[in-house]
Structure formats: structure tokens, C-alpha cells
Design a protein around this motif. Sequence first.
Motif, short mmCIF file in Angstrom:
data_model
loop_
_atom_site.label_atom_id
_atom_site.label_comp_id
_atom_site.label_asym_id
_atom_site.label_seq_id
_atom_site.Cartn_x
_atom_site.Cartn_y
_atom_site.Cartn_z
N TYR A 223 0.87 -1.17 0.00
CA TYR A 223 0.00 0.00 0.00
C TYR A 223 0.91 1.22 0.00
N ILE A 224 0.86 1.95 -1.11
CA ILE A 224 1.83 3.01 -1.39
C ILE A 224 1.13 4.35 -1.50
N GLU A 225 1.70 5.37 -0.86
CA GLU A 225 1.20 6.73 -1.10
C GLU A 225 2.16 7.49 -2.01
N GLY A 226 3.45 7.36 -1.79
CA GLY A 226 4.45 7.95 -2.69
C GLY A 226 5.64 7.01 -2.79
N VAL A 227 6.19 6.87 -3.99
CA VAL A 227 7.34 5.99 -4.19
C VAL A 227 8.62 6.79 -3.97
N LYS A 228 9.42 6.41 -2.98
CA LYS A 228 10.66 7.16 -2.70
C LYS A 228 11.74 6.85 -3.72
N SER A 229 11.87 5.60 -4.13
CA SER A 229 12.97 5.22 -5.02
C SER A 229 12.47 4.29 -6.11
N PRO A 230 11.91 4.91 -7.17
CA PRO A 230 11.33 4.12 -8.24
C PRO A 230 12.32 3.15 -8.89
N ALA A 231 13.57 3.60 -9.07
CA ALA A 231 14.54 2.74 -9.75
C ALA A 231 14.79 1.47 -8.93
N ARG A 232 14.86 1.64 -7.62
CA ARG A 232 15.08 0.47 -6.77
C ARG A 232 13.84 -0.43 -6.77
N LEU A 233 12.67 0.20 -6.78
CA LEU A 233 11.43 -0.60 -6.83
C LEU A 233 11.41 -1.45 -8.09
N ARG A 234 11.85 -0.86 -9.20
CA ARG A 234 11.91 -1.59 -10.48
C ARG A 234 12.82 -2.81 -10.35
N THR A 235 14.01 -2.58 -9.83
CA THR A 235 14.98 -3.68 -9.68
C THR A 235 14.43 -4.79 -8.79
N LEU A 236 13.83 -4.37 -7.67
CA LEU A 236 13.34 -5.36 -6.71
C LEU A 236 12.14 -6.13 -7.27
N ALA A 237 11.29 -5.43 -8.02
CA ALA A 237 10.11 -6.11 -8.59
C ALA A 237 10.56 -7.20 -9.55
N LEU A 238 11.60 -6.90 -10.33
CA LEU A 238 12.11 -7.93 -11.26
C LEU A 238 12.77 -9.07 -10.47
N ARG A 239 13.40 -8.73 -9.35
CA ARG A 239 14.00 -9.77 -8.52
C ARG A 239 12.90 -10.68 -7.93
N ALA A 240 11.83 -10.05 -7.47
CA ALA A 240 10.72 -10.82 -6.91
C ALA A 240 10.17 -11.78 -7.96
N ARG A 241 10.03 -11.27 -9.16
CA ARG A 241 9.51 -12.07 -10.26
C ARG A 241 10.41 -13.27 -10.52
N ALA A 242 11.73 -13.00 -10.55
CA ALA A 242 12.69 -14.09 -10.77
C ALA A 242 12.61 -15.12 -9.65
N ALA A 243 12.29 -14.65 -8.44
CA ALA A 243 12.19 -15.55 -7.29
C ALA A 243 10.81 -16.22 -7.23
N GLY A 244 9.96 -15.97 -8.21
CA GLY A 244 8.64 -16.60 -8.24
C GLY A 244 7.66 -16.03 -7.23
N LYS A 245 7.89 -14.78 -6.81
CA LYS A 245 6.97 -14.16 -5.86
C LYS A 245 6.09 -13.13 -6.57
N THR A 246 4.84 -13.06 -6.15
CA THR A 246 3.88 -12.18 -6.79
C THR A 246 3.78 -10.87 -6.02
N LEU A 247 3.74 -9.75 -6.75
CA LEU A 247 3.59 -8.43 -6.12
C LEU A 247 2.26 -7.82 -6.53
N LEU A 248 1.49 -7.36 -5.54
CA LEU A 248 0.26 -6.61 -5.78
C LEU A 248 0.45 -5.23 -5.16
N ALA A 249 -0.15 -4.22 -5.75
CA ALA A 249 0.00 -2.87 -5.19
C ALA A 249 -1.27 -2.05 -5.33
N VAL A 250 -1.58 -1.31 -4.27
CA VAL A 250 -2.57 -0.23 -4.35
C VAL A 250 -1.82 1.05 -4.10
N LYS A 251 -2.01 2.03 -4.99
CA LYS A 251 -1.36 3.31 -4.78
C LYS A 251 -2.41 4.39 -4.64
N ALA A 252 -2.38 5.08 -3.51
CA ALA A 252 -3.25 6.24 -3.34
C ALA A 252 -2.64 7.40 -4.11
#
Lengths: 700, 700
Positions: A223-252
Motif C-alpha cells: 500500500y503506497i502513497e508515494g514511491v521514494k525510489s522508483p529505480a530500486r522498486l523496479r529492480t526489486l520487482a524484477l527480482r521478486a519475479r525471478a524468485a517466483g513471488k507475486t507483487l500486488l500494489a494499491v497506490k493512493a
Amino acid sequence: MTRTQPIGIDRVIAPQSIALIGATEDYAKFGGRFLHHIVDHGYKGRIFPINPRRESVLGLTCYPSIMDLPEAPDLALVAVPAPKLAAMIEECGKAGVGVCVVVTAKMAEFGAEGAALEAEIVAIAKRYTMRLVGPNCMGFILPSINLALSSTPTLRYSGPFRHGGVSLISQSGALMGSLYVQSHDHGVGLAGMVSIGNQADLELCDFLEGFIADPATKVICLYIEGVKSPARLRTLALRARAAGKTLLAVKAGRTDAGSTLAHSHTSSLAGSFSAFETLCRETSIQVMDDPDSMILVAGILDRAPAMGAGGIGVVCSSGGGGAVLADRMDLAGLPVASYAEVTRARMDADFQRPHQNNPLDLGAHTGDLEFGIFERGIHAVHDDPGVALLTYVLTPQPLMPQTAQALIDVWKRQEKPVLMVLNTSRFAEDLRQMFLAAGVPVVARIDDALRVMSTAIALRDAQTGIREAATERPAGLVATDAPRSGFLTEPEVKTLLSGYGVAVPHATPCATPDEAVKAADAIGYPVVLKGVADGVVHKSDLGLVQVGLDSADAVRAAFATIAGAIANAAPGTAVRIDVQQMIGAGTELIVGVTNEPGFGPQLVVGAGGLHVELLKDVTQASAPVTPLEAEAMLRRLRIWPLLEGVRGQAPADLASLCQAISRISWLAADLGDRLVDLEVNPLRATPQGAYALDGRATLD
Amino acid sequence: MTRTQPIGIDRVIAPQSIALIGATEDYAKFGGRFLHHIVDHGYKGRIFPINPRRESVLGLTCYPSIMDLPEAPDLALVAVPAPKLAAMIEECGKAGVGVCVVVTAKMAEFGAEGAALEAEIVAIAKRYTMRLVGPNCMGFILPSINLALSSTPTLRYSGPFRHGGVSLISQSGALMGSLYVQSHDHGVGLAGMVSIGNQADLELCDFLEGFIADPATKVICLYIEGVKSPARLRTLALRARAAGKTLLAVKAGRTDAGSTLAHSHTSSLAGSFSAFETLCRETSIQVMDDPDSMILVAGILDRAPAMGAGGIGVVCSSGGGGAVLADRMDLAGLPVASYAEVTRARMDADFQRPHQNNPLDLGAHTGDLEFGIFERGIHAVHDDPGVALLTYVLTPQPLMPQTAQALIDVWKRQEKPVLMVLNTSRFAEDLRQMFLAAGVPVVARIDDALRVMSTAIALRDAQTGIREAATERPAGLVATDAPRSGFLTEPEVKTLLSGYGVAVPHATPCATPDEAVKAADAIGYPVVLKGVADGVVHKSDLGLVQVGLDSADAVRAAFATIAGAIANAAPGTAVRIDVQQMIGAGTELIVGVTNEPGFGPQLVVGAGGLHVELLKDVTQASAPVTPLEAEAMLRRLRIWPLLEGVRGQAPADLASLCQAISRISWLAADLGDRLVDLEVNPLRATPQGAYALDGRATLD
């Protein structure tokens, strides 16, 4: 005792010892609620209550101050009033605490004074190599280590943890409390929930990194209101994907209305929602519209087998309920499976062919009612080779417990996801509990059934949009020399575009009617005349553009008109009028790039010309893109059929068009932080090539 | 004992005596469930159980057959197996029964044999002046007379009735059972619910008429699979509106997928959904997407004061929950109120100006927490002159019971609608019950909050779209002489259009190139050449249209090209090519009329030319329309700004355009049942007038 190495995030979300400042037995008090929740939920680590006025609380030895502990604790919970906060953080640092979870509010989210205090505690923590969570957070709920480190009263109500693979990282503490109790009631098994408050030190991405590495976590909700570090979020999301983990997000902060509140709520800047959505599409984060449904869907994804190829099979006990679901699936673009002949043959015993529909209405059987009919119907649809997910809409019907058992049995085969839509209110609560006990996914409303189905399909089909690696630079493409700052004129932009291999019409700058006629003779009729004036954007509106000039006389007349218009629009400017080659008919596109702080250059491609505002038919990607990615963008547009050629019109030269879009995106990328915005409108896609007919840019 | 006058619908939905064929004490049996439900819920009319094997059941005297009753009952419940049905209906007729409620299924919805039996019982009933409900229905639930005439087990579960002003007419019996229990759990007060099954005799509109006249009913919900009598529905909807009663409807069969099931379910033809939606917009029936939400919203509309002028005020206990709601309100186009200065001044005591947002986050107060802050915040937003509806998003928060009481108090003032969004699951069940006991509207999910708010606003703003009376025929407009049957050629259609005062370009039919040049000279260059060939629809695709011909040579060349194309497309056809005046640039519209069985001619106006399929930017109305109604249609289009004039382009001649659309609709109306379809595409709207450039029609 001061630390020399910071505590790792793995230990922050699984502390082995915790200190509770202000611990008391009184449940009405903040420190009391924390302590009771921790003890009630059976945390197995070491607990150090801190209270100078007590010897012991709830049977645990009490310490007068954090300085008096027998060991440096991994974590200290700090909820003291603001005036005492800095001193307390200092004490924690001295005591060698690994991480302080700071609940104290009215900090940066509340004005300059709070912001100063927040900066101060960050500085103190840094001096002691200590990490901070919050301030203005509501703690953690960590079922995987049985730690209930939060004051939310929902912890007391709900009883023992429901263990599972769902974790949540929330910028809102109250929402964590609300989602906790909902997860409990709806059969969602949890690994961990953290509320991160103002993210003064540890931020969303730190916790994301922690949960990606956490073996208990399979699905992560944000649950996100503002993204502090989009580039890192991008890297981590791809890492999660590679690790077979699912990410869901709600952004206000999707819209301006939401932004206002998100900003004042935790003082975080709500980044542009479309840049966020683009990042999510490119990394397979599933964006959802509602936190309540996010936790429900996460719980279902956690325990359902992945969805395979095929459509959705629906079985219902009432034709009415099935018809409404089918309508809404169709509106939502969800694929309804067609039965294979083998399935129809199985159904023939109980259902006439005209009643072998999807949804299958079990009530429409032939012969007398007996349970075998329902069981056979459920099995037939579940086993159909084209059915990848089975949804059962359960309204009050005969043989409810037996039907429920049959559905539990097919679910237990774990061959395909099975989803129950069960909204008979408390009437069928016993049935719902049967399903929850067996782990069968249940939703009460069609709204949520659609969300479950569309998320399962989006996850299955996400492959195409994912951008795993940075775009490779085209061979031989040399970055532009930085041009001047400010608003660039159309010819300046076209020179830049030309340098990147984007075709622009031949143009000759002219100062007099005679020069213009000479230039037109050389280019060949018909021609276009365009007035160039510094700072003028909407040239057509001001009469600075005259097209289809097919003779010297027409060129002279147009020259006079435009010169007059320039004198009007920008008095005193030297007259410069470009004579241009007239490009054949085609489809007009807009290709623009904005620079979204943190997200980098954002490429927007859409219907151009007059249609920009009318159709709002646009799609976005992170720049730069390859020509192949450019084509994928074009295919997402409603006007895509125009480019393919409809009604006997010739198709556009797609290779040139995609190449041009890719090159514009490279130009933006090379301009880097100096780019404010760049816009080519129209980029005209003709059967003979794509031409940038107009362009504007602003550079820092 | 045979009746001479049919029983009135008022008496059908409020019978004073009922006969139960097959009554028994055994709850496991059909006849037992009916009897128990009737007795348990305290029906005060006369009950006649029929069972030849009993003296009495549940203390009531039993009769061997319906022929033996001491009086002719208003209503008889018939659930005998199909083979015994006709005889039983005959007996009921002889006994002078007013209406038979026929539960027996597998009738017309199940094939030819069932349809024949259904027709037979209708014929029998008619002979005895007796009415029928069903077959294939599930009875009535009529709280306003305490009559539970249904076998749905949800009746036993739920206990005493919740009385109120909501009624339901449902084509699905199972759905009635499901909505009954939901209404009970969610505080919806009921007047009556009827399931109408196959509508072999009494149909939806009969019951609608009954509930409009019923003093207990304020809001009527319709679950519709197919509309039997659209014209009557229109009349009744307007009558309901005049009587101050609100109509909500869910219609299955919105899409093809749903249609299949609705058809096989109750053998009713699902009419075109857009014709249904048009009827609803023109009569202020609110179309909803989900039966569960329909009953919730109905319950809220039943007890909330009507919404006045202004926007929505939101108060929340968690910034997170408020931000998500605000985002989704914005996406749904729901108006957020701006606070008046008087409200801001009231808030100043507890909230800094930057925190005086809408949504107002109560947690963002200054000073120490005390309940007065929450109470003052709620009152300030509720009382704001720009706030027409107050929504409170309640997540776990401090001082929950006091906050609930404050909200109950403002609700009790009944000045404005108040809506609670309360999704803390079973955790806050006691609070939810507090609200329900006080009648305060509560929803659990944002999805439903949006539905409540948008329906309240739609009802408030519905005035403009309503069509109370038939469109008046324009003075002097003479109905066309019926032309030939079949597919009409473009010139034939244009002749019809011309006769109705719709401008078409001057055109001269020519058979040779010389004739064409002569005609072009007379009309003036540039001209358009169009090939006319019987049965050819997409003329442009086949090269039969050549535009912008500016010389005799160009006309000759185009003539040759088109003649060749005709020879290709329709070999052997005599060459006829029209030379036409070339109409200036403008916005292209499509104006079409289809004849939807029962609904009458349906006028569709939208973006024309190539954009028809691409944009799907269309709106619909019942033909004929006045020029003013035509303008209202145009204003609903996304392309409306093009007609007003954007980016320095001249606006279209709106008066001519609306007149042309109105006249096309009159042409369709006058063609009446002979019309299959009529389409003008494009109707070009220029600053100098609107011209039908092409047209087609098919007549029976």
C-alpha cells in the motif's frame, strides 16, 4: 555497546529480542496493548519491558531504562511523546539497539517543527549505526515468528494467527490494522505485515527486499502513497519475479483528489500515477484499485495453483446469478471457456445440449433431482481441457453441504484454481467456514470474483510486457551535443530529431516572398509554409501554418498572411517562414516524453493532432524503447487498426514508424536530466514513411 | 363458484386467504416448508391446507381437496408434478381461486413439451377467469402483510421480517431467496418480494403496477432477464416517477454470453441491452450491474433523505482509507465538495488549514486526542453548505463507539444522506449492529459506497433525460409514401431524406463521361463522382467514390475508374454514376435507426466515417426526437467539442444538424414496422449546414 554493523533487514523483520519502552499491564494504554499482544500471540524471542516504576509486568522482568538491559536488543519499540523522542533515540543508540520502531506521530507529516525533529532522530540513529522504522508508524504483525508488535485492537479480537505466504508493506498504519482483521476473517494466511510510516530511514524498498528474501513469503502486497525510489522498486520487482513471488500494489494519489490527502497524510510526494503504472506493467506488479480486495486476492493467489492456458468455467446453482456473472465477465474482457466435445458427451446424461452452457446452470438438469447430477456437472466443467479456472456461484440451493464437499474435493486435487462466489450472508456462514477450513478460495461479491480472475490471468499473461533488461543502444547512434536551454523552436527540435534519424520534411527558411517562391520551385508543389516565432506553441491556432500551396501565387499570398500573423503574435520578431515539402496523408500520432522525477523519462505515444485531447488514446513506457517495444505500444492504442490499414486504406510503413518512435525515445534518454519535455505532434505515419511534422522541447 | 371478475393485482400481492395444495408438517418437504414459513411469520389471513391424508396440520384444519373449501380463496399455491398440473389448475378454476402461484418447473424453459403444458394451463385459467403466477416461480415474500409464501430456507434462518419500503420483482426465484437473506442482514426493510418465473400470465409489468399502487412500497427493484412489454414498462416507469417511487433494475443478458443463459433459463427473449438502457434513461429507471448491490442501495434510498444540491463530504479515521475512496470517487466522476469559509473557520480550532481536506482525516488534528475533536470534525463537514451527502470511512480507530454515536446523531437529523463505509469485518460487528438498529446506511466496501453515491446523484440529476410525453410531430411534415421493399440504393435513400427536409448534395445521374463533364460544369468544380450499384454497401472500399475532382479531365478519368469498378463489383449492371456537389470540410457523424422488437425504432447518433468502429462513440434514444433532444444526444458524445469548434476551427451549424437528426428520426418513425434499418453515414456537419453524404436503408 554501540553497533559497528547495521542490523540486516532480515533481522528487522524477524527480531530475536525486543525492548518495549513504557510497557505496562494496562490494556487501555498504548504500551499495555503492545505487551499484551506480544505475550498473547506467543512470541518466542526475548522480551524486555522497560518501565522504571515496575519490577515486572505480565510475569516478565522489567528494566528501569533501555541502558540497563542484559543485552543489546535487536529492536526497540518507541512511542514516547515528541518532546522526549530525541533523548530516547539517543539512549537506544547508546544501548546498541539494532532498530527503533518509532510510533510517535506529528512529525514530518505535520509541518516544519515535526520535520526538524524527524531529521534530528535520523541523524542521531546514523551516529549509532542504528536503523529506524517510522516515525508515525503502527509497528509490525509478523505471524511467521508469532510476533504481534502493534497496538491495533484487531489483534486481540482475532485470536491465533492464520499462517501463510502473504506479506504486506503499508504506508498507512490504520490500514494495516484493518487489513489484518480482514485477512483473518477471510482465510488469508499471513507471513508478515509492516507499517512503515514516514520512511525517515528504512523505506518500502528495504522491507520489500526483506520479504523477497523471506522464505515464508509468497505474495507481497504494497500500500503506497508515494514511491521514494522508483529505480530500486523496479529492480526489486524484477527480482521478486525471478524468485517466483507475486507483487500486488494499491497506490493512493491516483488522481489529484487523492494526492492532496496522501501528501498531507505522510508527507510523501505522490508521484505521477501513470509513471507508477508503467513501472508496474514493465515489472509485473499487479496494480489494484482497493486495499480490501488486494489482501483477499493475495490470500487466494497464495494457496491456489497457478492458472494455466484456457478460459474460465462457471457453474451456478441459479441461472440468475450465473447470468449476471457472465455479463460482467464479458464486460471485463474475461475469457469464457468453450466446452470440448468430450465434456459435452459427459454432460449428456444430465443436461440437454441447449442447456450445456458456460455458465452451466445445474438447476436445468433433466430427470429427477439427485446429488450425482450436481457432482457430475461440477467435475465435467472442472475437467474440461479448455477450462483453466473454475468458478462456482453458490446461491441458496438444494443439497448445499454435499455440493460444498464436491467442490472441496476438486479443489484438493490442486489441478486448477477453484473460486467460490458465496454471498448468502450469514445464512451460509457454516458453509463458508467449511470452505475456509479446507483452504478453498471464497469471495462474497462478483466485484471481487472479477478481480481474482483478472489478476490470475494478468499474472499468467504478463510475460510480454516485462522489461527485464535495459534497452541496448542502437549501433552507431551518437548522443547529441547538448543544445541551448529553454524552449526550443520547431527547426531546432527538427535538427535534433534529424540527427537521431527521424525523418522530417525538407524545409528551407526564407525571409522574403521571393525566397519562398524559389524554395517552393526547388522542393516541388504543393508545399507548406510555416511561420517560426520564438515561444509560439500553437502555430495552427495563430494562422502560422498554410498547407496545400500549389502555385507561386499561393505561396506569395500565404507568405503575406503568415508575416502578418507573426507581427500580431510576436511583435518585433524578424520574419522567418519555412517552406516545406508537403507530406502525403497518413495517421497522425503524438510522441512525447516527460521527465518524471525518480522514474526517468516517460515516453507517451498516442493518437495525435486534434484527437489528443478528444480521444485520450495514449500509452506509456519508460524511455528508451526498442522498435519492437514501440510496436507493442502502438498495438495497445485504439487507433491501431488505422495503422494496419482499414477500409481499403494502405497500411502505414510500420518499420519506419517504430524506428522513429524508438529514436525519439533515445533522444530523450540522451538529454537526461536536462529534459523537461519533448513532443512530436504530429508524427505522421504514411505508407511511405513516418515524418515528424512539428516538434517542441524544453530543456533545463 | 367460478369467478366472473379477475382478481386485481392489489389483491394478488395482498391475498386475504390462501390454499396450500400438498400441505404437510414435514419441513423436509416442499409443502411443509411453505406451511411452516407461513405460520412462523404470522400471516393474519385465512389459511387452507389441502391434504386428503390429514385432518389437520400445525393446528390448522385440513381439506381433502380444493373443491371442499368453505370459500373461494384469493390464492392457491400449486407445486404438483407436471403430469398432475393441468388437472389441478382445472380444479382451482372450478373452486373459484383468484390466482394460482405455480411453482412447478420444467415448463416452457425446458422445451416443446413443457411449452405445450404451459400453454394448456394458461388456457384453462382463462376459461375460469383465474390468473396465474409462474410457472417455474418460487412464490412471494410479503412482509407488509406478514406472508412468507415461499419455500426458500432463508426464511427460516432469518427470523422476523424487517419491514420497510423496498419491493423486488424477480425473474429468478433463487435470486429472490438470496436477496431476501441479504436484505435481512444488511438492514434493508422490505414491503414485498415476488418471483415471477416464466410469466405465462401475470408478468413483470402487472406486479410493477401493483407495487406502484402499494402504499408500503417506496423503492422497487427489478431483476429482469427479458422485457415482455417495453411500451408498458415505459408507461409504468413514468407513473412510478410521478408517484415519487424509485425504480432500480438489473438486467441479465447485457452481453451475448449472459443472453445465452438467460434464454435457456426462463425462455424469455433478452432484448437488446442498449434499447433497455435507453428506455431506462428516458424514464429514470436506475440500471445497476449487480443484484446484491441493488438491494443494498434500495434499502439505503428507502430510508435516507433525498440528496440536495452540492457534492460529497468525506470524513475518515485513516488517511489511507480516505485517499483510496477519494481516488475512486474521482475516477467515477463523483463530485467532492469544497468547504465554505464558514466550515474552515469551524475547523480551525482542531485542524491546520493544510489538513482541512475533503476527505477530512480526523487523525490529523492538532493538540491532544479528545472526542470533541472527532465530533466537531464530523459536524463541520456534515453542516457544510456545499456538502449534500456525508460519507464516513471507519477503520479501526480510537473512540469508536463515541464516534458511531456522533454519526447516528447527525443521521437522526435527517437533513442529508449519511453513509458509513465500515469494513472491519466481524471485529466491528457490534458497531455495525448499532448503525443498523438506528437505520444508518452502512456498506462494507468502497465498490458499494460508489454505487450508493452515484445512484443518489443520478436520481437527483435525472430530470434532463426524462421523456414524459411523445414527441410532437413537426408542423407540415407529411409522412412518406411507402417506398419499395428491400435494400434501397443511395439515391433512393437520399430522395426519402430530401423529402423530410434533410440536405443532400446536388447530384446528377450520368451514364457517360460526356454527361458527367456537363453535369460537373453545371454544378461547379471540385465535384465528387459516385458509382451507384444495386446491393453494394461499402462503396469506398470498392473504389466507387472519387472526390476532389477539379477539372473535366479529372472527371473523365474518375468516370473510367468507377465504371471499371462497377463492372467488377456487380457485373452486368448498367453503369450509373452520380456527379455531386463537393461539400466543405466538417465533422462526420453516423445517424442510424434500428427497429428493436417491442422497443420501437432506436436512434443511434455517433462519430461517423472511419471512426464508427474505432471510437464506438455513440448514444441512443427512442425515435422520434426533437431537435433539442438531438442536441442533448450530441452533447453526450466524446466528439462534441469538434462540433462546438476546437483549435480555431469554425463550429458546426448546430441548428441544421439537430434539425437533420430529428427529421431522420421522423422518417424512421413514419416507416414504422416496415423499417429494418436506416443509416446515414456520414452526415457531415459543416459550418454551412449538415449534409447527408451517404445513406442506406432496408425495408420489409
